[in-house]
Design an enzyme around this catalytic site. Structure first.
Site, mmCIF file in Angstrom:
data_model
loop_
_atom_site.group_PDB
_atom_site.id
_atom_site.type_symbol
_atom_site.label_atom_id
_atom_site.label_comp_id
_atom_site.label_asym_id
_atom_site.label_seq_id
_atom_site.Cartn_x
_atom_site.Cartn_y
_atom_site.Cartn_z
ATOM 1 N N GLU A 1 -24.322 8.701 21.410
ATOM 2 C CA GLU A 1 -22.921 8.259 21.472
ATOM 3 C C GLU A 1 -22.676 7.350 22.670
ATOM 4 O OE1 GLU A 1 -21.272 8.626 18.893
ATOM 5 O OE2 GLU A 1 -22.517 10.180 17.990
ATOM 6 N N HIS B 1 -23.592 3.831 21.669
ATOM 7 C CA HIS B 1 -22.521 3.176 20.896
ATOM 8 C C HIS B 1 -21.411 2.702 21.832
ATOM 9 C CE1 HIS B 1 -23.943 4.040 16.931
ATOM 10 N NE2 HIS B 1 -23.791 5.345 16.983
ATOM 11 N N GLY C 1 6.713 3.124 2.419
ATOM 12 C CA GLY C 1 8.157 3.304 2.290
ATOM 13 C C GLY C 1 8.806 2.561 1.144
ATOM 14 N N GLY D 1 2.485 4.749 1.005
ATOM 15 C CA GLY D 1 2.904 5.323 2.284
ATOM 16 C C GLY D 1 3.680 4.372 3.176
ATOM 17 N N PRO E 1 0.811 -1.213 0.000
ATOM 18 C CA PRO E 1 0.000 0.000 0.000
ATOM 19 C C PRO E 1 0.849 1.270 0.000
ATOM 20 C CG PRO E 1 -0.211 -1.179 2.090
ATOM 21 C CD PRO E 1 0.624 -2.024 1.210
HETATM 22 ZN ZN ZN Z 1 -24.312 6.789 15.564
#
Ligand code: ZN
Length: 539
Positions: free
Chosen positions: A361, A364, A139, A137, A135
């Site tokens: 929140e 969650h 190096g 980034g 991927p």
């Molecule tokens: Zn949410």
């Protein structure tokens, strides 16, 4: 001592310039001599005419170049890009960090280049083509440069996109030029590394349509010719290709023996690798020596060395803005969020709305902590960023490359946590649940339609066949299985949050008071209520 090979190399490079300059000097000398033999009257006429003739020659040249570029080469943009130069790169082996396995393999190549004389004696040949896959980034460019530095040979690099031209033949010509330069440098310095970044831009499977693509084909063909040409020459030109596309997108001709036949996979760093990367970059700024690098590394699962470098840079900027002279854990933590989630917005919400976001929140958060088998809550926040009004920031404890049934189910439950919490706290829910529902639906749908994880045991990937070929009864069955998963998860979340309603209210209050809760604060509150992180039981 003069290295005659280098002198000869420069002569081969610049013979056209040397020739033109010699001719020009000769012509000027002849003119001056001729003028001096003329009578003064004629001489004056000649001198008077000179500026005008230079001007006219200049105008002619301009018109010619303009016409040439416009009609034959497709405009000024097609002026040949900067000449290819061999750069003396200076990246040391120790500066490449976080990718130890790839380094180990690349070191072998460095040794081969260094021992080339020995190798020639035995009759062995240096590897010609290396392919770095991984991927962005991580190096790849860095490692290629380090190979050149350690082996002590010049490095030239070009990116695949630089070869992609609208006009047939330009890309191929550029490839020819690049390799000519490389052979030349290899002759002078005993070896040379050619680095081709974004190899997939020219190395894609060749197409034989009449609708275009010929340019990429001719460029790639030229590349193949050059690669094969390297075999017969005694020059040590080593070609390193890099790509972040899947290996299968490359044309198989490129991967044949003698071409890019040695592959090195450069993946995102492991936990240990990330620790090293953090320690390295933290040394580049003034940082608090007590920073827990291990904790930072755990927080940055899936991050590449480039991401980490970016985070440390950002942290230094944040520290500067706060008027501090050292970077501490707090600034880095803020930098990670900024890189991941964007800059905070100050929005003024009504008290009721803020409470709604806080309960959403908190929902969650509790589900994540109590039911998710692999992911940790790192932070909960009701400060708005980009499009979100609040967020629970989570990360897997280790890197996972696949997801088990339990993990996907847990993701669905966490997504539903927001909705259930709103319903429990207010009796009504908001449209803030749309993205959560979308994610949950997606997971449930994929489980049944793609992964054979439905409760009724319908196996197979039904998305791989056209919908018209699936009978209506099967479709109904699949959809009802999806719904069943959804409902089961919902019931479990509702039960949990009902049971933990005191904890839920506590988190809502904490969030309203502090706006943001860090991992430590979250854990302290759970401990207060004697609740354990479900992940701790696994160990
Ligand atoms: Zn949410």
């Amino acid at each position: 001592m003069i290295n005659w090979r280098i002198v000869k190399m420069h002569f081969i490079n610049h013979w056209v310039k040397i020739l033109i300059i010699s001719i020009a000097i000769l012509l000027v000398a002849v003119t001056i001599y001729a003028l001096s033999t003329l009578e003064s009257f004629h001489r004056q006429i000649m001198i008077v005419q000179m500026p005008v003739s230079i001007l006219i020659a200049g105008i002619h040249a301009t018109i010619f170049i303009f016409m040439y570029l416009t009609f034959l080469r497709g405009g000024f943009a097609k002026l040949d890009k900067a000449p290819i130069k061999g750069k003396g790169v200076n990246i040391h082996w120790d500066d490449v960090i976080g990718i130890d396995e790839a380094k180990l393999e690349a070191w072998e190549v460095v040794q081969l280049i260094k021992d080339r004389h020995q190798l020639h004696k035995i009759g062995g040949k240096i590897i010609r083509g290396l392919l770095f896959i991984g991927p962005a980034g991580c190096g790849k460019t860095y490692l290629a440069k380090a190979v050149a530095t350690e082996a002590g040979i010049p490095f030239i690099s070009m990116s695949g996109s630089e070869f992609v031209e609208v006009f047939v033949g330009v890309g191929a010509a550029r490839v020819r030029k690049l390799f000519a330069r490389a052979r030349n440098l290899a002759y002078g310095h005993g070896g040379c590394i050619v680095f081709l970044d974004e190899l997939d831009a020219i190395g894609r499977s060749r197409t034989f349509s009449f609708m275009g693509g010929q340019e990429t084909n001719s460029t790639q063909n030229q590349l193949l010719v050059e690669l094969d040409g390297l075999k017969d020459k005694s020059h040590n030109v080593i070609v390193i290709g890099a790509t972040n596309a899947a290996e299968s997108t490359l044309d198989s001709a490129l991967l044949r023996p003698g071409r890019f036949d040695r592959k090195i996979y450069i993946d995102r760093p492991s936990l240990e690798g990330r620790e090293k990367v953090f320690s390295y970059y933290l040394k580049t700024v003034k940082s608090d020596p007590n920073i827990d690098v291990g904790r930072l590394a755990r927080k940055c699962v899936y991050k590449t060395p480039a991401d980490i470098q970016n985070i440390v840079k950002e942290a230094a900027l944040i520290a500067m803005r706060y008027g501090k002279d050292t970077v501490t854990h707090k600034e880095i933590s803020e930098a990670i969020e900024r890189v991941d989630m964007g800059i905070k917005h100050k929005r003024t919400m009504s008290g009721g709305e803020r409470r709604m976001v806080a309960s959403h929140e908190s929902g969650h958060l509790i589900v994540m902590y109590r039911l998710h088998p692999t992911d940790d809550v790192f932070k909960a926040s009701i400060v708005s960023r980009r499009e979100t009004l609040g967020i629970v920031y989570s990360q897997p404890r280790e890197e996972y490359f696949t997801s088990s049934r339990n993990r996907i189910l847990a993701n669905i439950k966490v997504s539903l946590g927001g909705y259930v919490a709103e319903k429990l706290c207010f009796g009504v829910t908001s449209d803030g649940v749309a993205t959560d529902f979308k994610q949950a639906m997606n997971h449930a749908h994929n489980m049944v339609w793609k992964y054979g994880m439905g409760p009724e045991g319908l196996l197979g990937d039904y998305t791989s066949i056209p919908p018209s070929q699936i009978s209506e009864t099967t479709k109904d069955k699949l959809n009802s299985e999806t719904n069943k998963i959804f409902q089961l998860c919902y019931a479990e979340v509702e039960e949990l949050l009902n049971k933990e309603s005191i904890l839920l209210n506590r988190f809502v209050d904490e969030l309203l008071k502090k706006e943001e809760l860090e991992y430590d604060e979250i854990e302290t509150i759970f401990r207060e209520y004697d609740k354990e992180d479900v992940k701790n039981f696994k160990a």
